[in-house]
Design a protein around this motif. Structure first.
Motif, PDB file in Angstrom:
ATOM      1  N   GLY A 232      31.510  19.410 -38.613  1.00 42.71           N
ATOM      2  CA  GLY A 232      30.142  18.919 -38.514  1.00 42.71           C
ATOM      3  C   GLY A 232      29.344  19.700 -37.494  1.00 42.71           C
ATOM      4  O   GLY A 232      29.804  19.950 -36.380  1.00 42.71           O
ATOM      5  N   ALA A 233      28.141  20.123 -37.891  1.00 41.27           N
ATOM      6  CA  ALA A 233      27.264  20.872 -36.986  1.00 41.27           C
ATOM      7  C   ALA A 233      26.423  19.905 -36.168  1.00 41.27           C
ATOM      8  O   ALA A 233      25.965  18.875 -36.670  1.00 41.27           O
ATOM      9  N   PHE A 234      26.183  20.243 -34.906  1.00 41.21           N
ATOM     10  CA  PHE A 234      25.364  19.385 -34.056  1.00 41.21           C
ATOM     11  C   PHE A 234      24.673  20.227 -32.997  1.00 41.21           C
ATOM     12  O   PHE A 234      25.088  21.346 -32.687  1.00 41.21           O
ATOM     13  N   ALA A 235      23.599  19.687 -32.472  1.00 41.10           N
ATOM     14  CA  ALA A 235      22.877  20.311 -31.369  1.00 41.10           C
ATOM     15  C   ALA A 235      22.481  19.221 -30.393  1.00 41.10           C
ATOM     16  O   ALA A 235      22.481  18.028 -30.726  1.00 41.10           O
ATOM     17  N   GLU A 236      22.138  19.631 -29.178  1.00 42.49           N
ATOM     18  CA  GLU A 236      21.776  18.674 -28.136  1.00 42.49           C
ATOM     19  C   GLU A 236      20.322  18.863 -27.729  1.00 42.49           C
ATOM     20  O   GLU A 236      19.880  19.989 -27.466  1.00 42.49           O
ATOM     21  N   GLY A 240      19.952  15.537 -23.578  1.00 39.00           N
ATOM     22  CA  GLY A 240      21.385  15.358 -23.785  1.00 39.00           C
ATOM     23  C   GLY A 240      21.748  14.602 -25.043  1.00 39.00           C
ATOM     24  O   GLY A 240      22.941  14.473 -25.365  1.00 39.00           O
ATOM     25  N   THR A 241      20.775  14.086 -25.783  1.00 34.68           N
ATOM     26  CA  THR A 241      21.049  13.362 -27.024  1.00 34.68           C
ATOM     27  C   THR A 241      21.607  14.315 -28.079  1.00 34.68           C
ATOM     28  O   THR A 241      21.067  15.396 -28.301  1.00 34.68           O
ATOM     29  N   THR A 242      22.684  13.897 -28.744  1.00 30.28           N
ATOM     30  CA  THR A 242      23.307  14.710 -29.786  1.00 30.28           C
ATOM     31  C   THR A 242      22.698  14.386 -31.143  1.00 30.28           C
ATOM     32  O   THR A 242      22.510  13.224 -31.494  1.00 30.28           O
ATOM     33  N   VAL A 243      22.412  15.421 -31.904  1.00 27.45           N
ATOM     34  CA  VAL A 243      21.865  15.271 -33.252  1.00 27.45           C
ATOM     35  C   VAL A 243      22.728  16.080 -34.210  1.00 27.45           C
ATOM     36  O   VAL A 243      22.928  17.289 -34.014  1.00 27.45           O
ATOM     37  N   LYS A 244      23.267  15.415 -35.239  1.00 27.17           N
ATOM     38  CA  LYS A 244      24.022  16.125 -36.262  1.00 27.17           C
ATOM     39  C   LYS A 244      23.052  16.816 -37.223  1.00 27.17           C
ATOM     40  O   LYS A 244      22.057  16.218 -37.646  1.00 27.17           O
ATOM     41  N   VAL A 283      19.110  15.194 -40.896  1.00 27.08           N
ATOM     42  CA  VAL A 283      19.786  15.113 -39.608  1.00 27.08           C
ATOM     43  C   VAL A 283      20.329  13.698 -39.424  1.00 27.08           C
ATOM     44  O   VAL A 283      19.976  12.780 -40.172  1.00 27.08           O
ATOM     45  N   GLN A 284      21.180  13.552 -38.418  1.00 22.37           N
ATOM     46  CA  GLN A 284      21.670  12.218 -38.052  1.00 22.37           C
ATOM     47  C   GLN A 284      21.677  12.110 -36.531  1.00 22.37           C
ATOM     48  O   GLN A 284      22.591  12.609 -35.873  1.00 22.37           O
ATOM     49  N   PRO A 285      20.659  11.478 -35.963  1.00 22.19           N
ATOM     50  CA  PRO A 285      20.643  11.277 -34.504  1.00 22.19           C
ATOM     51  C   PRO A 285      21.792  10.369 -34.078  1.00 22.19           C
ATOM     52  O   PRO A 285      22.279   9.541 -34.863  1.00 22.19           O
TER      53      PRO A 285
END
Length: 309
Positions: A232-236, A240-244, A283-285
């Motif tokens: 799964g790809a994600f960014a911050e 600091g909140t992670t979002v897929k 996306v998926q927050p």
């Protein structure tokens, strides 16, 4: 054609088409080895592997094992003609390696010797390759080193994810495996050594899915697609909140943005990279359901100032 007695080892969905093809052919699948059921989902329901589900549907005997070593005595005693492995994992050691009369064969999802290892499809997409394929080879004691019995190339599409590409390779690879088994049965199979310098595809970790935006958009897109759906790809975000990142596309006509900068333009959710922007489609927050990226960005507090790290 001689009717062969087969062992089949595999676990994930990518192995199911090969099992179905062999079970529907002229040979006898004596037993299916697959990993034990594991807890899945929020309720941790004990769930069999896709291969076990298919084997039960086909009325085949199922043996559970995380590696073939603990089953060595039982499998050697069966005196089968051939072993077939698709996406099972782990090396086979003696005396099991040479126990079947015709040895063991493996379907691998690359053009060997490229991408030996556990994650050939993911690594090929992440590297930006435009071509991959399938190889059926004889198993040896080394990692994916055996002689080739068949190969077939496949293009990697600009929108392919690891999931979509693996599904296609698994379907096409089933026919390739079945044809090799038939050739071994009638004595017409030809084995050739692998040619070229090998490359390797180690198993992905969660951190392989971490996306930063200081590279060019093609590189960023390749990382997202290569790690979709697993790990799964994600960014911050800057807080600091992670979002897929579930689905993306290269925004060919959008003006450049500073790397990591978020904006909505002409109804598209965009994030800047080192050259042109990347469009975020789904996306998926953290803590929320998957959603359209545009809806997510429009709902962000201080959206105009937000950016990915």
């Amino acid at each position: 054609m001689t009717r062969l007695r087969l062992l089949f080892a595999g676990s994930p969905a990518a192995a199911v088409p090969s099992l179905a093809a062999l079970a529907g052919g002229p040979h006898a699948v004596e037993a299916v080895i697959t990993r034990p059921p594991t807890p899945q989902g929020r309720k941790r329901v004990l769930t069999p592997t896709p291969v076990e589900v298919e084997a039960e549907r086909l009325g085949l005997e199922v043996l559970h094992a995380r590696s073939l070593t603990p089953l060595t005595d039982e499998l050697v005693a069966r005196q089968v003609d051939l072993g077939v492995i698709v996406a099972f994992g782990g090396l086979i050691r003696e005396p099991l390696l040479s126990a079947p009369r015709l040895g063991w064969i493996n379907l691998h999802f690359s053009l060997l010797p490229a991408y030996r290892g556990a994650a050939p499809v993911q690594r090929a997409i992440m590297a930006g390759d435009t071509r991959t394929g399938m190889s059926v080879f004889r198993l040896t004691a080394g990692l994916d080193e055996g002689e080739l019995l068949a190969q077939r190339a496949q293009p990697i599409g600009a929108h392919d994810t690891a999931g979509s590409l693996l599904e296609r390779l698994a379907t096409d690879g089933a026919g390739l495996v079945a044809s090799v088994v038939d050739a071994l049965a009638d004595g017409t199979a030809t084995a050739t050594p692998q040619q070229g310098t090998p490359s390797f595809a180690p198993k992905l970790t969660r951190d392989d899915g971490r996306v930063t935006f200081t590279s060019c958009v093609a590189t960023v897109s390749a990382r997202v697609r290569g790690t979709t759906p697993e790990p799964g790809a994600f960014a911050e975000l800057d807080d600091g909140t992670t979002v897929k990142l579930l689905e993306v596309a290269i925004a060919h006509d959008a003006p450049a943005l500073e790397p990591g900068r978020l904006t909505v333009q002409a109804g598209a959710a965009l994030v800047g990279t080192a050259d042109r922007p990347l469009e975020l489609i789904r996306v998926q927050p953290a803590g929320k359901q998957a959603m359209r990226a545009v809806d997510w960005m429009r709902g962000l507090r201080d959206a105009a100032e937000r950016r990915f790290r």
